[in-house]
Motif scaffolding. Sequence first.
Motif, mmCIF file in Angstrom:
data_model
loop_
_atom_site.group_PDB
_atom_site.id
_atom_site.type_symbol
_atom_site.label_atom_id
_atom_site.label_comp_id
_atom_site.label_asym_id
_atom_site.label_seq_id
_atom_site.Cartn_x
_atom_site.Cartn_y
_atom_site.Cartn_z
ATOM 1 N N UNK A 1 0.832 -1.207 0.000
ATOM 2 C CA UNK A 1 0.000 0.000 0.000
ATOM 3 C C UNK A 1 0.868 1.259 0.000
ATOM 4 N N UNK A 2 1.906 1.254 0.856
ATOM 5 C CA UNK A 2 2.711 2.468 0.982
ATOM 6 C C UNK A 2 3.619 2.701 -0.223
ATOM 7 N N UNK B 1 -2.075 11.218 -1.364
ATOM 8 C CA UNK B 1 -3.198 10.493 -1.947
ATOM 9 C C UNK B 1 -3.783 9.520 -0.932
ATOM 10 N N UNK C 1 -5.850 5.623 -0.626
ATOM 11 C CA UNK C 1 -5.996 4.358 -1.337
ATOM 12 C C UNK C 1 -7.468 4.063 -1.581
ATOM 13 N N UNK C 2 -7.816 3.766 -2.827
ATOM 14 C CA UNK C 2 -9.182 3.352 -3.142
ATOM 15 C C UNK C 2 -9.299 1.829 -3.071
ATOM 16 N N UNK C 3 -8.327 1.122 -3.636
ATOM 17 C CA UNK C 3 -8.362 -0.344 -3.583
ATOM 18 C C UNK C 3 -6.951 -0.885 -3.631
ATOM 19 N N UNK C 4 -6.799 -2.084 -3.120
ATOM 20 C CA UNK C 4 -5.483 -2.697 -2.938
ATOM 21 C C UNK C 4 -5.623 -4.196 -3.140
ATOM 22 N N UNK D 1 -5.070 1.239 -6.460
ATOM 23 C CA UNK D 1 -5.652 2.389 -7.138
ATOM 24 C C UNK D 1 -5.756 3.507 -6.107
ATOM 25 N N UNK E 1 -6.270 7.890 -5.157
ATOM 26 C CA UNK E 1 -6.841 9.186 -5.535
ATOM 27 C C UNK E 1 -6.062 10.292 -4.852
#
Lengths: 132, 132, 132, 132
Positions: free
Chosen positions: C57-58, C76, C78-81, C128, C130
């Motif tokens: 994630x990072x 930003x 995180x929207x999905x991982x 993804x 944002x």
Amino acid sequence: MGKSPEVVVDPSPFRDLLGMRIGKLQPGRAELELDISPTLMNFVGRLHGGVVATLIDMAGTLAGYCLPDSDETRSSVTLSLTVGFTGTATSGKVRAVGLKRGGGRKIYNSTVDVFDENDTLIATGQGTYRYT
Amino acid sequence: MGKSPEVVVDPSPFRDLLGMRIGKLQPGRAELELDISPTLMNFVGRLHGGVVATLIDMAGTLAGYCLPDSDETRSSVTLSLTVGFTGTATSGKVRAVGLKRGGGRKIYNSTVDVFDENDTLIATGQGTYRYT
Amino acid sequence: MGKSPEVVVDPSPFRDLLGMRIGKLQPGRAELELDISPTLMNFVGRLHGGVVATLIDMAGTLAGYCLPDSDETRSSVTLSLTVGFTGTATSGKVRAVGLKRGGGRKIYNSTVDVFDENDTLIATGQGTYRYT
Amino acid sequence: MGKSPEVVVDPSPFRDLLGMRIGKLQPGRAELELDISPTLMNFVGRLHGGVVATLIDMAGTLAGYCLPDSDETRSSVTLSLTVGFTGTATSGKVRAVGLKRGGGRKIYNSTVDVFDENDTLIATGQGTYRYT
């Protein structure tokens, strides 16, 4: 080293319906391509995300099909699949390149990139597969 | 409350190619179904995972299509999609139920379950979408 | 071209708790590393999958942090991982390399590989994001 | 039927580091909870996405831990994991509910929802696991 396109892959009706062509298959790597046609479009005239997901699933699967140092091939089923969409395509060819990234005797993982005909990435995904 | 199946959804050539039918659409919920036909099969005579991924993508998308307390509808694009396969189907109908699980003005998330005609779960997935 | 490690990144308590170190940050690329310690283990004495997911994630987030042709940085969410596990690690360092693979003004996608200290891949994932 | 919280789960150092508590475990279902503390925050003072991913991984794993019609338990490893973020939490408790959704003798799938203390969904995810 590597396998040539002459590797025999079982026929798949859905692959044919979408017009996918199997390109070069090697141990740990698979290429597929597809001509964008009107039937593969979504409601705004772009290649449907489901077609892209199918390309990723198949290229990821086939990346594990040829075995290293052997003429043997192995079939597999998909356990999980993910797709991240980075763009879209409206015409021309799209091409998927799948790489086997790890795994053991039963389970393996692949990552797959999908490019439009200008080699711009339109999606990237990964799958986990189990040999049958 | 809720929307009936008369909600108008833009035509989608790929949805037609696969024979997907849009069932009940409500704010936050969408149902799709499909008859398994020979052209949708993989190499071992089971419903292709790409068809299942497409069902999940579309049901997740349409779960955000009808807006609450309004007759307005909104189209969206898929940012990411995941599929976990829990089974397979070889004949009959399959049905996808998508639920919008969260989101704001621009982005939303859905989870989707896909069932065979005995209501056995064959796949579960999730998507992240952006309103256009 | 590129940014050096002197790029300032906001402090993150959870990053500190895990002992993650930010390595080289460039536009479109981020490296993180971590020493495996006893507190990061799962019940069988291997690096916990949650630590690996956090690294992915990072590194995926930070791959979008430095902007090309600019000294500007952007945060930003995180929207999905997604994470696919290809191995495990029990000691030494692990290293995550995140690459920004596409995106526009608001949304971007990254893929991330995580390696043990012998450069064996232990996980690969994608996210993804944002910009805030 | 069902299992009570007295089911013994192996100690996990990383679970302890995060302060996760195992709630009710039953065949096919697992609950975990966690108090948000300053060390679990990201750079903007919200619960770090890596903590949420860890909760999802563990609740999905433990949903397969108790076996139906038996006192037996089985450990597993994660093959793949996905997370969709629908919100954030800044204080109080968070709670993860994992459900085993399918699978066979070796592989299983779970979906997991994570809620803040007002029962608002902050993330939803899924995992594929292999019994060891």
